[in-house]
Design an enzyme around this catalytic site. Structure first.
Site, PDB file in Angstrom:
ATOM      1  N   LYS A  95      41.005  44.939  35.157  1.00  0.00           N
ATOM      2  CA  LYS A  95      42.158  44.568  35.694  1.00  0.00           C
ATOM      3  C   LYS A  95      43.056  45.634  36.275  1.00  0.00           C
ATOM      4  O   LYS A  95      44.068  45.025  37.148  1.00  0.00           O
ATOM      5  CB  LYS A  95      43.409  43.613  35.178  1.00  0.00           C
ATOM      6  N   LYS A 136      47.366  36.330  33.445  1.00  0.00           N
ATOM      7  CA  LYS A 136      46.255  36.426  32.464  1.00  0.00           C
ATOM      8  C   LYS A 136      46.513  37.541  32.101  1.00  0.00           C
ATOM      9  O   LYS A 136      46.945  38.576  32.149  1.00  0.00           O
ATOM     10  CB  LYS A 136      44.736  36.888  33.587  1.00  0.00           C
ATOM     11  N   ARG A 171      31.968  37.923  44.293  1.00  0.00           N
ATOM     12  CA  ARG A 171      31.455  39.578  43.761  1.00  0.00           C
ATOM     13  C   ARG A 171      30.932  40.347  44.318  1.00  0.00           C
ATOM     14  O   ARG A 171      29.466  39.341  44.897  1.00  0.00           O
ATOM     15  CB  ARG A 171      30.834  38.474  42.450  1.00  0.00           C
ATOM     16  N   ARG A 192      31.381  32.432  43.316  1.00  0.00           N
ATOM     17  CA  ARG A 192      32.000  31.974  42.314  1.00  0.00           C
ATOM     18  C   ARG A 192      32.912  30.481  42.629  1.00  0.00           C
ATOM     19  O   ARG A 192      33.910  30.960  42.985  1.00  0.00           O
ATOM     20  CB  ARG A 192      32.115  32.822  41.131  1.00  0.00           C
ATOM     21  N   ARG A 204      39.636  28.020  38.173  1.00  0.00           N
ATOM     22  CA  ARG A 204      38.657  29.115  37.728  1.00  0.00           C
ATOM     23  C   ARG A 204      36.933  29.214  38.449  1.00  0.00           C
ATOM     24  O   ARG A 204      35.986  28.180  38.266  1.00  0.00           O
ATOM     25  CB  ARG A 204      38.394  29.743  36.276  1.00  0.00           C
ATOM     26  N   ASP A 233      35.741  41.974  42.300  1.00  0.00           N
ATOM     27  CA  ASP A 233      36.256  40.565  43.033  1.00  0.00           C
ATOM     28  C   ASP A 233      36.961  40.603  43.887  1.00  0.00           C
ATOM     29  O   ASP A 233      37.965  41.648  43.932  1.00  0.00           O
ATOM     30  CB  ASP A 233      36.847  39.727  41.566  1.00  0.00           C
ATOM     31  N   GLU A 236      40.305  42.419  41.344  1.00  0.00           N
ATOM     32  CA  GLU A 236      39.181  42.813  40.152  1.00  0.00           C
ATOM     33  C   GLU A 236      38.566  44.087  40.482  1.00  0.00           C
ATOM     34  O   GLU A 236      37.851  44.080  41.531  1.00  0.00           O
ATOM     35  CB  GLU A 236      38.989  42.145  38.918  1.00  0.00           C
TER      36      GLU A 236
END
Length: 315
Positions: free
Chosen positions: A126, A161, A211, A226, A234, A274, A282
């Site tokens: 993160k 998060k 990704r 995703r 999410r 990400d 990320e």
């Protein structure tokens, strides 16, 4: 080559989608020897080398259920392998941290470890984005509930998060009404005892949390988007997101091209970036996934690209 994979127990693999399995399959196809152990198997005694006490040499059967056979088992000195591939899944807890130190000692004894243990410690997934503010959304890292409230007041729609989550665990969205912001903050920061990350909500998540895989500094030409399903915010595959492979956008390639050589130079052979919309969210370094999904949907052989890079790094 003799390759040792440090990973979760082989019996837990879901081989129809597992990236570590796809690496093993490609390595075996090339005639390399496969060994496997878990971090719990790593042992060091003064005057000796780091060993995997219950390492297993395996062959792949081609069967979907009983997918491997153990052909040898016993103590293996890590420095007696040609390469060690660290693929233990998060969380990056104390035991993962200690495993990187044992792997670092193995490096001093002559072992070659990918990703490099020190680089794993230096790039928490993160927080690693903080080095590259030009590519990220408005972001706050704090223990303070007051700071979270101020960030929400400024940006209105936010994501909170935990720093040690994986697979979408513990991610919350709070909209302009601020509903449950206090309760969510208290849950995540444990009354100020734990640090949390807060980011401006990016509506582009509807098109997918992408990704982007980077191998030895070079981006794989396809990402895996995703895409959240139903009312879910999410996109993580672990919580039901739909994985759709697609060519890299210009922005994704820009981010990957900028970060790739830097991260590769630090010993990160494989990285998973990400990206949501135009923003990096990320930098995954522990056990990036999505090899099989991208390969199956596009025909681009990601495992082959990875094993090519691994072989080249050992020359």
């Amino acid at each position: 080559m003799k390759l040792l994979f440090v990973a979760d127990p082989l019996e837990s693999f879901k081989i129809y989608k597992d990236t570590t399995f796809s690496m093993m399959r490609e390595a075996a196809r090339r005639g390399h020897q496969l060994w496997a152990c878990t971090p719990a198997d790593l042992v060091w005694v003064r005057g000796a080398r780091v060993v995997a006490r219950d390492a297993r040499a395996i062959t792949l059967t081609g069967d979907a259920e009983a997918w491997f056979d153990v052909v040898a088992e016993g103590e293996l000195a890590l420095a007696d392998t040609d390469a060690i591939v660290m693929r233990k899944d998060p969380p990056f807890d104390s035991e993962f941290f200690y495993a990187t130190h044992l792997l670092g000692q193995a490096e001093r004894e002559g072992a070659k470890v990918f990703n490099k243990p020190a680089a794993l410690r230096d790039h928490p997934e993160k927080l690693a984005i903080l080095e590259f503010p030009q590519f990220i959304a408005p972001t706050l890292v704090t223990r303070s509930e007051q700071a979270v409230r101020a960030f929400h007041a400024e940006h209105q729609d936010i994501i909170l998060k935990p720093l040690d989550g994986m697979g979408g665990m513990g991610i919350f969205r709070v909209g302009p009404d601020g509903l449950n912001l206090g309760s969510i903050t208290e849950t995540l920061n444990q009354g100020g005892a734990q640090t949390v990350m807060v980011q401006k909500y990016l509506p582009e998540i509807a098109q997918g949390d992408k990704r982007v895989l980077v191998i030895n500094g070079e981006p794989v030409p396809f990402s895996l988007a995703r895409i959240p399903q139903g009312s879910e915010i999410r996109g993580n595959l672990a919580v039901g997101g739909k994985g759709v492979a697609m060519p890299l956008t210009d922005r994704e390639r820009e981010i990957a091209t900028a970060l790739g050589p830097i991260l590769a130079g630090r010993g990160l052979l494989l990285v998973g970036l990400d990206v949501i919309g135009d923003c990096l969210t990320e930098i995954n370094v522990t056990s990036p996934t999505c090899f099989q999904e991208i390969t199956q949907q596009t025909g681009f052989d990601v495992p082959a690209m990875f094993i090519d890079a691994l072989e080249a790094a050992l020359k």
